[in-house]
Design a protein around this motif. Structure first.
Motif, PDB file in Angstrom:
ATOM      1  N   ARG A 159       0.827  -1.209   0.000  1.00  0.00           N
ATOM      2  CA  ARG A 159       0.000   0.000   0.000  1.00  0.00           C
ATOM      3  C   ARG A 159       0.865   1.264   0.000  1.00  0.00           C
ATOM      4  NH1 ARG A 159      -2.829  -3.345   3.265  1.00  0.00           N
ATOM      5  NH2 ARG A 159      -2.036  -2.419   5.182  1.00  0.00           N
ATOM      6  N   LEU A 160       1.947   1.249   0.771  1.00  0.00           N
ATOM      7  CA  LEU A 160       2.872   2.385   0.764  1.00  0.00           C
ATOM      8  C   LEU A 160       3.457   2.595  -0.634  1.00  0.00           C
ATOM      9  CD1 LEU A 160       4.893   1.895   4.077  1.00  0.00           C
ATOM     10  CD2 LEU A 160       3.496   3.875   3.512  1.00  0.00           C
ATOM     11  N   GLY A 161       3.920   1.506  -1.237  1.00  0.00           N
ATOM     12  CA  GLY A 161       4.514   1.588  -2.575  1.00  0.00           C
ATOM     13  C   GLY A 161       3.516   2.035  -3.623  1.00  0.00           C
ATOM     14  N   TRP A 162       2.305   1.491  -3.553  1.00  0.00           N
ATOM     15  CA  TRP A 162       1.270   1.850  -4.523  1.00  0.00           C
ATOM     16  C   TRP A 162       0.929   3.329  -4.404  1.00  0.00           C
ATOM     17  CZ3 TRP A 162      -3.579   3.954  -4.357  1.00  0.00           C
ATOM     18  CH2 TRP A 162      -4.313   3.897  -5.535  1.00  0.00           C
ATOM     19  N   THR A 163       0.772   3.808  -3.173  1.00  0.00           N
ATOM     20  CA  THR A 163       0.424   5.206  -2.959  1.00  0.00           C
ATOM     21  C   THR A 163       1.538   6.127  -3.463  1.00  0.00           C
ATOM     22  OG1 THR A 163      -0.917   4.582  -1.045  1.00  0.00           O
ATOM     23  CG2 THR A 163      -0.306   6.901  -1.240  1.00  0.00           C
ATOM     24  N   ALA A 164       2.782   5.771  -3.187  1.00  0.00           N
ATOM     25  CA  ALA A 164       3.916   6.571  -3.682  1.00  0.00           C
ATOM     26  C   ALA A 164       3.918   6.597  -5.203  1.00  0.00           C
ATOM     27  CB  ALA A 164       5.235   6.023  -3.151  1.00  0.00           C
ATOM     28  N   SER A 165       3.696   5.462  -5.814  1.00  0.00           N
ATOM     29  CA  SER A 165       3.679   5.378  -7.273  1.00  0.00           C
ATOM     30  C   SER A 165       2.541   6.206  -7.866  1.00  0.00           C
ATOM     31  CB  SER A 165       3.544   3.914  -7.707  1.00  0.00           C
ATOM     32  OG  SER A 165       3.430   3.812  -9.096  1.00  0.00           O
ATOM     33  N   GLU A 166       1.352   6.083  -7.303  1.00  0.00           N
ATOM     34  CA  GLU A 166       0.204   6.832  -7.809  1.00  0.00           C
ATOM     35  C   GLU A 166       0.379   8.333  -7.629  1.00  0.00           C
ATOM     36  OE1 GLU A 166      -2.666   5.732  -9.485  1.00  0.00           O
ATOM     37  OE2 GLU A 166      -1.365   3.973  -9.651  1.00  0.00           O
ATOM     38  N   LEU A 167       0.915   8.740  -6.492  1.00  0.00           N
ATOM     39  CA  LEU A 167       1.134  10.169  -6.257  1.00  0.00           C
ATOM     40  C   LEU A 167       2.186  10.718  -7.222  1.00  0.00           C
ATOM     41  CD1 LEU A 167       0.381  12.662  -4.675  1.00  0.00           C
ATOM     42  CD2 LEU A 167       1.952  11.933  -2.868  1.00  0.00           C
ATOM     43  N   LEU A 168       3.244   9.963  -7.443  1.00  0.00           N
ATOM     44  CA  LEU A 168       4.261  10.384  -8.404  1.00  0.00           C
ATOM     45  C   LEU A 168       3.659  10.495  -9.805  1.00  0.00           C
ATOM     46  CD1 LEU A 168       7.195  11.017  -9.149  1.00  0.00           C
ATOM     47  CD2 LEU A 168       7.550   8.560  -9.414  1.00  0.00           C
ATOM     48  N   ASP A 169       2.892   9.494 -10.219  1.00  0.00           N
ATOM     49  CA  ASP A 169       2.253   9.526 -11.536  1.00  0.00           C
ATOM     50  C   ASP A 169       1.318  10.733 -11.666  1.00  0.00           C
ATOM     51  OD1 ASP A 169       3.577   7.220 -12.262  1.00  0.00           O
ATOM     52  OD2 ASP A 169       1.826   5.911 -12.015  1.00  0.00           O
ATOM     53  N   ARG A 170       0.595  11.025 -10.592  1.00  0.00           N
ATOM     54  CA  ARG A 170      -0.343  12.151 -10.619  1.00  0.00           C
ATOM     55  C   ARG A 170       0.401  13.480 -10.736  1.00  0.00           C
ATOM     56  NH1 ARG A 170      -4.855  12.871 -12.752  1.00  0.00           N
ATOM     57  NH2 ARG A 170      -5.774  14.782 -12.003  1.00  0.00           N
ATOM     58  N   LEU A 171       1.497  13.606 -10.017  1.00  0.00           N
ATOM     59  CA  LEU A 171       2.285  14.837 -10.087  1.00  0.00           C
ATOM     60  C   LEU A 171       2.904  15.026 -11.468  1.00  0.00           C
ATOM     61  CD1 LEU A 171       3.951  14.775  -6.570  1.00  0.00           C
ATOM     62  CD2 LEU A 171       2.166  16.336  -7.360  1.00  0.00           C
ATOM     63  N   VAL A 172       3.293  13.944 -12.105  1.00  0.00           N
ATOM     64  CA  VAL A 172       3.815  14.020 -13.469  1.00  0.00           C
ATOM     65  C   VAL A 172       2.689  14.384 -14.432  1.00  0.00           C
ATOM     66  CG1 VAL A 172       4.818  12.687 -15.376  1.00  0.00           C
ATOM     67  CG2 VAL A 172       5.767  12.490 -13.069  1.00  0.00           C
TER      68      VAL A 172
END
Length: 80
Positions: A58-71
């Motif tokens: 869940r930590l990894g998924w959230t980090a990945s999704e937030l990074l994708d959203r910021l990009v």
């Protein structure tokens, strides 16, 4: 591993919050991910192996999704 993910997530949240302060860049999806990141980061890692793995995912998924959203919202440059 959990501490490293929390650190990376904290950095992404800092960027996302700074961007969210700009009125023209406010985004409901980003706000949800920020809240989820804060909630997950505040939780202690479970002692049970299976639950600990789920927490890390869940930590990894959230980090990945937030990074994708910021990009996607052009707040960060694309990363490899």
């Amino acid at each position: 591993m959990a501490e490293r993910l929390r650190g990376h997530l904290a950095r992404l949240v800092t960027v996302a919050v700074a961007v969210a302060a700009e009125e023209d860049r406010r985004d409901a999806t980003t706000a949800q991910l920020i809240e989820q990141a804060r909630t997950l980061s505040a939780e202690d890692a479970p002692s049970d192996r299976r639950r600990a793995v789920g927490h890390l995912r869940r930590l990894g998924w959230t980090a990945s999704e937030l990074l994708d959203r910021l990009v996607a919202t052009r707040c960060l440059r694309e990363v490899a």
